[in-house]
Design a protein around this motif. Structure first.
Motif, short mmCIF file in Angstrom:
data_model
loop_
_atom_site.label_atom_id
_atom_site.label_comp_id
_atom_site.label_asym_id
_atom_site.label_seq_id
_atom_site.Cartn_x
_atom_site.Cartn_y
_atom_site.Cartn_z
N ILE A 55 14.39 40.83 -31.38
CA ILE A 55 14.83 41.18 -32.89
C ILE A 55 13.80 40.99 -33.64
CG2 ILE A 55 16.74 40.38 -34.24
CD1 ILE A 55 18.58 39.76 -31.79
N ALA A 56 13.06 39.85 -33.63
CA ALA A 56 12.02 39.43 -34.77
C ALA A 56 11.15 40.36 -34.71
CB ALA A 56 11.30 38.27 -34.54
N THR A 57 10.48 41.24 -33.54
CA THR A 57 9.67 42.15 -33.75
C THR A 57 9.94 43.57 -34.27
OG1 THR A 57 9.08 41.23 -31.35
CG2 THR A 57 8.18 43.71 -31.87
N SER A 58 11.40 43.77 -34.40
CA SER A 58 12.08 44.98 -35.10
C SER A 58 11.52 44.85 -36.57
CB SER A 58 13.31 44.90 -34.90
OG SER A 58 13.96 44.25 -35.83
N GLY A 59 11.17 43.76 -37.12
CA GLY A 59 10.71 43.71 -38.65
C GLY A 59 9.01 44.23 -38.82
N ARG A 60 8.69 44.59 -37.82
CA ARG A 60 7.26 45.12 -37.70
C ARG A 60 7.14 46.62 -37.54
NH1 ARG A 60 5.97 40.66 -34.07
NH2 ARG A 60 6.44 38.82 -35.22
N THR B 26 -1.94 45.14 -49.24
CA THR B 26 -2.26 46.31 -48.09
C THR B 26 -2.15 45.63 -46.62
OG1 THR B 26 -3.50 47.25 -49.68
CG2 THR B 26 -4.06 47.67 -47.53
N CYS B 27 -2.50 44.31 -46.62
CA CYS B 27 -2.49 43.78 -45.30
C CYS B 27 -1.12 43.48 -44.80
CB CYS B 27 -3.04 42.25 -45.43
SG CYS B 27 -4.80 42.36 -45.27
N LEU B 28 -0.05 43.14 -45.84
CA LEU B 28 1.35 42.65 -45.45
C LEU B 28 2.37 43.99 -45.38
CD1 LEU B 28 1.59 39.41 -47.42
CD2 LEU B 28 1.46 39.77 -45.02
N MET B 29 1.57 45.17 -45.77
CA MET B 29 2.47 46.42 -45.79
C MET B 29 3.49 46.54 -44.73
SD MET B 29 3.12 48.42 -48.31
CE MET B 29 1.75 48.50 -49.24
N ASP B 30 2.89 46.61 -43.39
CA ASP B 30 3.71 47.03 -42.34
C ASP B 30 4.54 45.94 -42.35
OD1 ASP B 30 2.00 48.94 -41.88
OD2 ASP B 30 0.98 48.22 -39.81
N ARG B 31 4.80 44.88 -42.34
CA ARG B 31 5.78 43.98 -42.35
C ARG B 31 6.58 43.99 -43.50
NH1 ARG B 31 4.69 37.90 -42.11
NH2 ARG B 31 6.85 37.87 -42.34
N LEU B 32 6.06 44.16 -44.56
CA LEU B 32 6.99 44.45 -45.81
C LEU B 32 7.96 45.54 -45.46
CD1 LEU B 32 4.54 43.73 -48.82
CD2 LEU B 32 6.65 42.47 -48.37
N TYR B 33 7.28 46.67 -45.03
CA TYR B 33 8.28 47.91 -44.99
C TYR B 33 8.94 47.80 -43.66
CZ TYR B 33 9.22 52.77 -43.32
OH TYR B 33 10.15 53.81 -43.05
N ARG B 76 10.14 36.46 -50.18
CA ARG B 76 11.35 36.20 -50.84
C ARG B 76 11.72 37.16 -52.13
NH1 ARG B 76 8.90 31.12 -50.09
NH2 ARG B 76 7.87 31.11 -52.17
N ILE B 77 10.53 37.56 -52.73
CA ILE B 77 10.87 38.66 -53.76
C ILE B 77 11.42 39.87 -53.14
CG2 ILE B 77 9.72 40.07 -55.47
CD1 ILE B 77 7.56 37.73 -55.85
N LEU B 78 11.01 40.37 -52.04
CA LEU B 78 11.34 41.34 -51.17
C LEU B 78 13.26 41.15 -50.88
CD1 LEU B 78 10.07 43.79 -48.76
CD2 LEU B 78 11.88 42.77 -47.92
N HIS B 79 13.42 40.15 -50.63
CA HIS B 79 14.62 39.63 -50.11
C HIS B 79 15.56 39.84 -51.41
CE1 HIS B 79 12.82 37.83 -46.56
NE2 HIS B 79 13.32 38.82 -46.15
N HIS B 80 15.06 38.97 -52.32
CA HIS B 80 15.71 39.01 -53.68
C HIS B 80 15.98 40.44 -54.31
CE1 HIS B 80 16.47 35.03 -54.73
NE2 HIS B 80 15.18 34.63 -54.23
N THR B 81 14.97 41.31 -54.14
CA THR B 81 15.16 42.64 -54.60
C THR B 81 16.05 43.47 -53.80
OG1 THR B 81 12.83 42.73 -55.15
CG2 THR B 81 13.74 44.84 -55.28
N PHE B 82 15.80 43.52 -52.75
CA PHE B 82 17.19 44.13 -51.72
C PHE B 82 18.38 43.67 -51.98
CE2 PHE B 82 19.95 44.21 -48.26
CZ PHE B 82 20.12 45.50 -48.07
N VAL B 83 18.67 42.29 -52.16
CA VAL B 83 20.08 41.93 -52.14
C VAL B 83 20.54 42.18 -53.81
CG1 VAL B 83 21.17 39.62 -52.66
CG2 VAL B 83 19.74 39.87 -50.72
N SER B 84 19.57 42.25 -54.58
CA SER B 84 19.94 42.65 -55.93
C SER B 84 20.31 44.21 -56.01
CB SER B 84 18.80 42.50 -57.09
OG SER B 84 18.45 41.39 -56.98
N GLN B 85 19.66 44.94 -55.16
CA GLN B 85 19.83 46.35 -55.18
C GLN B 85 21.28 46.63 -54.40
OE1 GLN B 85 16.88 48.69 -53.49
NE2 GLN B 85 15.67 48.51 -55.12
#
Lengths: 78, 217
Positions: A55-60, B26-33, B76-85
């Motif tokens: 499940i955690a991997t689905s966040g990548r 840029t390094c975190l983009m895949d995980r953020l997305y 944390r900002i991403l989660h706040h942004t999503f929850v606000s939206q």
């Protein structure tokens, strides 16, 4: 030292609290001891642990190039 | 730049600050997305969440004096942004999330459906099922959860939030987080069982999901 025994039913009831690290250290250690000697509960804990990992991997997920360009553009305008 | 060193934000050097910010983003983009996609479900919405997150983060960058902590801070900002939206959407729709009543005392367990103790030394259907499960199956099962359950499971299981952190972010009592999480896991495991059954993965499991007794949600 008093040895306390936790039942299989209690372990299964509290398994997610244990995996989520949402319990006190004494109870957590008690569950760990139980898992060391109970094959059924150990199998279940391992199954839930592996499912959690999946499940955690689905966040990548590979970000689309369109998004990368969009973000680059946003930062350029800061 | 050596990793592990404390990187003070050089307020007097905005260009360098911007370069460091861009490099880390840029390094975190895949995980953020990936996280945004699990939360928002739709690729376009996920991209909007990431874009708004980056804008919000840049506005607040002065509050972060240690750039080596940017990863946790950005998420944390991403989660706040999503929850606000999400809350704005909820307001527009003028309704609370409708949650099905669930039986949290008797949640659905994929393991219980698959495990067969008498096969102890000859096979392990639950391991075979897990190995055959595709990542797309898991993503699909998460995406199909109702919002209120999906958000909690993404925060706790994907992002590793504690119940207390999830409670603060969502402004919900801890008991609500706990019960939604239990229900979310039950629904998720039932969906995986259904998908696995449909794909022929749960041959050894015996009952079809529609005919289960006791563990039904």
């Amino acid at each position: 030292m008093k040895e306390s025994w936790i039942s299989c039913e209690e372990v299964i009831t509290r398994l997610f609290d244990y995996l989520d690290r949402e319990m006190d250290s004494d109870t957590s250690a008690e569950i760990e001891r139980h898992l060391e000697r109970c094959h059924d509960c150990f199998s279940r804990a391992e199954f839930e642990r592996r499912l959690r990992e999946r499940i955690a991997t689905s966040g990548r997920q590979e970000a689309p190039q369109r998004l990368r360009r969009r973000i680059k553009n946003i930062i350029e305008h800061f | 730049m050596a990793t592990g060193t404390r990187l003070k934000v050089p307020v007097s050097q905005p260009r360098e600050r911007k370069e460091q910010f861009e490099k880390q983003v840029t390094c975190l983009m895949d995980r953020l997305y990936g996280t945004a996609l699990r939360l928002a479900r739709h690729p376009d919405d996920a991209e909007d969440v990431v874009a708004e997150t980056i804008s919000n983060a840049w506005k607040k960058l002065d509050q972060l004096d240690d750039l080596s902590r940017m990863e946790g801070w950005l998420f944390r900002i991403l989660h706040h942004t999503f929850v606000s939206q999400w809350r704005r959407r909820q307001c527009r729709q003028d309704r609370e999330v409708e949650l099905e009543p669930g039986d949290n005392d008797n949640p659905f367990s994929l393991f219980e459906k698959l495990h067969q103790p008498f096969l102890l030394w000859w096979g392990a259907p639950e391991k075979e099922f897990m190995n055959a499960l595709l990542q797309e199956d898991i993503s699909k099962a998460i995406d199909n959860l109702p919002d209120a359950y999906r958000i909690v499971i993404v925060l706790v299981e994907v992002e590793g939030y504690s119940y207390e952190e999830a409670s603060r972010l969502l402004d919900l009592p801890m008991g609500t987080i706990r019960s939604r999480l239990c229900r979310a896991r039950s629904l998720l495991q039932k969906a995986l069982w259904q998908q696995g059954h449909d794909a022929g993965l749960a041959r050894c499991g015996g009952h079809s999901p529609g005919n289960t007794s006791g563990g039904d949600v």
